[in-house]
Scaffold this active site. Structure first.
Site, PDB file in Angstrom:
ATOM      1  N   ASN A  42       0.844  -1.201   0.000  1.00 19.48           N
ATOM      2  CA  ASN A  42       0.000   0.000   0.000  1.00 19.48           C
ATOM      3  C   ASN A  42       0.879   1.250   0.000  1.00 19.48           C
ATOM      4  O   ASN A  42       1.899   1.326   0.697  1.00 19.48           O
ATOM      5  CB  ASN A  42      -1.004   0.007   1.153  1.00 19.48           C
ATOM      6  CG  ASN A  42      -0.410  -0.152   2.528  1.00 19.48           C
ATOM      7  OD1 ASN A  42       0.585  -0.844   2.709  1.00 19.48           O
ATOM      8  ND2 ASN A  42      -1.024   0.473   3.500  1.00 19.48           N
ATOM      9  N   ILE A  43       0.478   2.195  -0.832  1.00 13.52           N
ATOM     10  CA  ILE A  43       1.220   3.443  -1.017  1.00 13.52           C
ATOM     11  C   ILE A  43       0.261   4.592  -0.725  1.00 13.52           C
ATOM     12  O   ILE A  43      -0.658   4.859  -1.518  1.00 13.52           O
ATOM     13  CB  ILE A  43       1.759   3.562  -2.468  1.00 13.52           C
ATOM     14  CG1 ILE A  43       2.498   2.285  -2.914  1.00 13.52           C
ATOM     15  CG2 ILE A  43       2.642   4.807  -2.610  1.00 13.52           C
ATOM     16  CD1 ILE A  43       3.762   1.965  -2.161  1.00 13.52           C
ATOM     17  N   GLU A  44       0.488   5.252   0.411  1.00 22.06           N
ATOM     18  CA  GLU A  44      -0.458   6.287   0.855  1.00 22.06           C
ATOM     19  C   GLU A  44      -0.082   7.662   0.317  1.00 22.06           C
ATOM     20  O   GLU A  44       0.980   7.868  -0.292  1.00 22.06           O
ATOM     21  CB  GLU A  44      -0.532   6.281   2.379  1.00 22.06           C
ATOM     22  CG  GLU A  44      -1.068   4.946   2.891  1.00 22.06           C
ATOM     23  CD  GLU A  44      -1.335   4.913   4.375  1.00 22.06           C
ATOM     24  OE1 GLU A  44      -0.836   5.779   5.130  1.00 22.06           O
ATOM     25  OE2 GLU A  44      -2.071   3.984   4.793  1.00 22.06           O
ATOM     26  N   CYS A  53      -3.997   0.760  -2.694  1.00 22.08           N
ATOM     27  CA  CYS A  53      -3.930  -0.443  -1.856  1.00 22.08           C
ATOM     28  C   CYS A  53      -2.926  -1.444  -2.429  1.00 22.08           C
ATOM     29  O   CYS A  53      -2.613  -1.432  -3.621  1.00 22.08           O
ATOM     30  CB  CYS A  53      -5.295  -1.100  -1.763  1.00 22.08           C
ATOM     31  SG  CYS A  53      -6.512  -0.141  -0.844  1.00 22.08           S
ATOM     32  N   GLU A  55      -3.077  -4.674  -3.031  1.00 23.43           N
ATOM     33  CA  GLU A  55      -3.515  -5.625  -4.063  1.00 23.43           C
ATOM     34  C   GLU A  55      -3.637  -4.943  -5.414  1.00 23.43           C
ATOM     35  O   GLU A  55      -3.337  -5.531  -6.454  1.00 23.43           O
ATOM     36  CB  GLU A  55      -4.817  -6.340  -3.669  1.00 23.43           C
ATOM     37  CG  GLU A  55      -5.964  -5.457  -3.236  1.00 23.43           C
ATOM     38  CD  GLU A  55      -5.944  -5.128  -1.752  1.00 23.43           C
ATOM     39  OE1 GLU A  55      -4.920  -4.604  -1.291  1.00 23.43           O
ATOM     40  OE2 GLU A  55      -6.964  -5.355  -1.081  1.00 23.43           O
ATOM     41  N   CYS A  88     -10.771  -3.792   0.237  1.00 24.36           N
ATOM     42  CA  CYS A  88     -11.784  -2.730   0.328  1.00 24.36           C
ATOM     43  C   CYS A  88     -12.709  -2.798  -0.891  1.00 24.36           C
ATOM     44  O   CYS A  88     -12.432  -3.495  -1.878  1.00 24.36           O
ATOM     45  CB  CYS A  88     -11.113  -1.359   0.425  1.00 24.36           C
ATOM     46  SG  CYS A  88     -10.402  -0.769  -1.130  1.00 24.36           S
ATOM     47  N   CYS A  91     -11.108  -1.961  -4.274  1.00 24.17           N
ATOM     48  CA  CYS A  91     -10.243  -3.048  -4.778  1.00 24.17           C
ATOM     49  C   CYS A  91     -11.075  -4.209  -5.296  1.00 24.17           C
ATOM     50  O   CYS A  91     -10.709  -4.843  -6.289  1.00 24.17           O
ATOM     51  CB  CYS A  91      -9.290  -3.524  -3.691  1.00 24.17           C
ATOM     52  SG  CYS A  91      -7.922  -2.390  -3.434  1.00 24.17           S
TER      53      CYS A  91
HETATM   54  N1  THU Z   1      -5.292  -1.311   2.484  1.00 25.78           N
HETATM   55  C1  THU Z   1      -4.764  -2.129   1.537  1.00 25.78           C
HETATM   56  O1  THU Z   1      -3.678  -1.873   1.015  1.00 25.78           O
HETATM   57  N2  THU Z   1      -5.436  -3.251   1.214  1.00 25.78           N
HETATM   58  C2  THU Z   1      -6.556  -3.706   1.838  1.00 25.78           C
HETATM   59  O2  THU Z   1      -7.062  -4.762   1.495  1.00 25.78           O
HETATM   60  C3  THU Z   1      -7.151  -2.897   2.914  1.00 25.78           C
HETATM   61  C4  THU Z   1      -6.583  -1.540   3.092  1.00 25.78           C
HETATM   62  C5  THU Z   1      -4.526  -0.125   2.902  1.00 25.78           C
HETATM   63  C6  THU Z   1      -5.022   1.189   2.431  1.00 25.78           C
HETATM   64  C7  THU Z   1      -4.413   2.125   3.472  1.00 25.78           C
HETATM   65  O3  THU Z   1      -3.083   2.452   3.093  1.00 25.78           O
HETATM   66  C8  THU Z   1      -4.353   1.285   4.718  1.00 25.78           C
HETATM   67  O4  THU Z   1      -4.498  -0.058   4.305  1.00 25.78           O
HETATM   68  C9  THU Z   1      -5.418   1.632   5.745  1.00 25.78           C
HETATM   69  O5  THU Z   1      -6.666   1.668   5.164  1.00 25.78           O
END
Ligand code: THU
Length: 131
Positions: A42-44, A53, A55, A88, A91
């Site tokens: 995950n890259i915020e 996310c 995936e 989520c 995704c």
């Molecule tokens: N996130 C994912 O990368 N994949 C998921 O299946 C659930 C949520 C990440 C998004 C965000 O960076 C962090 O988790 C919190 O929501």
């Protein structure tokens, strides 16, 4: 049977997560039928909605190299939380487009694992068949 090698690779990718806001790290790994691996984390973003996310990172990396749904063997998505992270809603919509409906999806944290499919995660989905 859940592919432990793929799950371990996803845990390795979790270490590359860029998650300064949530501090919630997620890793993913996609394996092709040819035995290639595509990694994701995950890259915020400070503009939170632009977060990618784990995936989606892995699946987009694979598609960017020309991989298509029929080439994909399995996808692992892992987190460090107390509960297994289910993808989520955004995704799930991406995965229903880019994976076959019965492609194995492995979800795991450090203590538990489960196997599912996008068909189970997103029933009654809106797809190209509706257009
Ligand atoms: N996130 C994912 O990368 N994949 C998921 O299946 C659930 C949520 C990440 C998004 C965000 O960076 C962090 O988790 C919190 O929501």
């Amino acid at each position: 049977m859940i592919d432990q090698k793929l799950v371990e690779r996803a845990f390795k990718n979790l270490e590359n997560a860029y998650a300064p806001y949530s501090r919630y790290r997620v890793g993913a790994c996609l394996e092709t039928v040819n035995g290639d691996f595509y990694d994701g984390a995950n890259i915020e973003n400070a503009s939170f909605g632009l977060t990618n996310c784990a995936e989606r990172s892995a699946v987009f990396a694979a598609y960017s190299k020309g991989v298509r749904k029929e080439d994909i063997k399995a996808l692992a998505i892992v987190c460090e939380g107390n509960t297994i992270a289910a993808p989520c809603g955004a995704c799930r919509q991406v995965l229903v487009e880019l994976l076959k409906k019965d492609t194995p999806i492995y979800l795991a944290n450090r203590t538990s694992q489960l196997e599912t499919t996008i068909e189970q995660l997103l029933p009654m989905s809106f797809t190209q068949e509706d257009l």
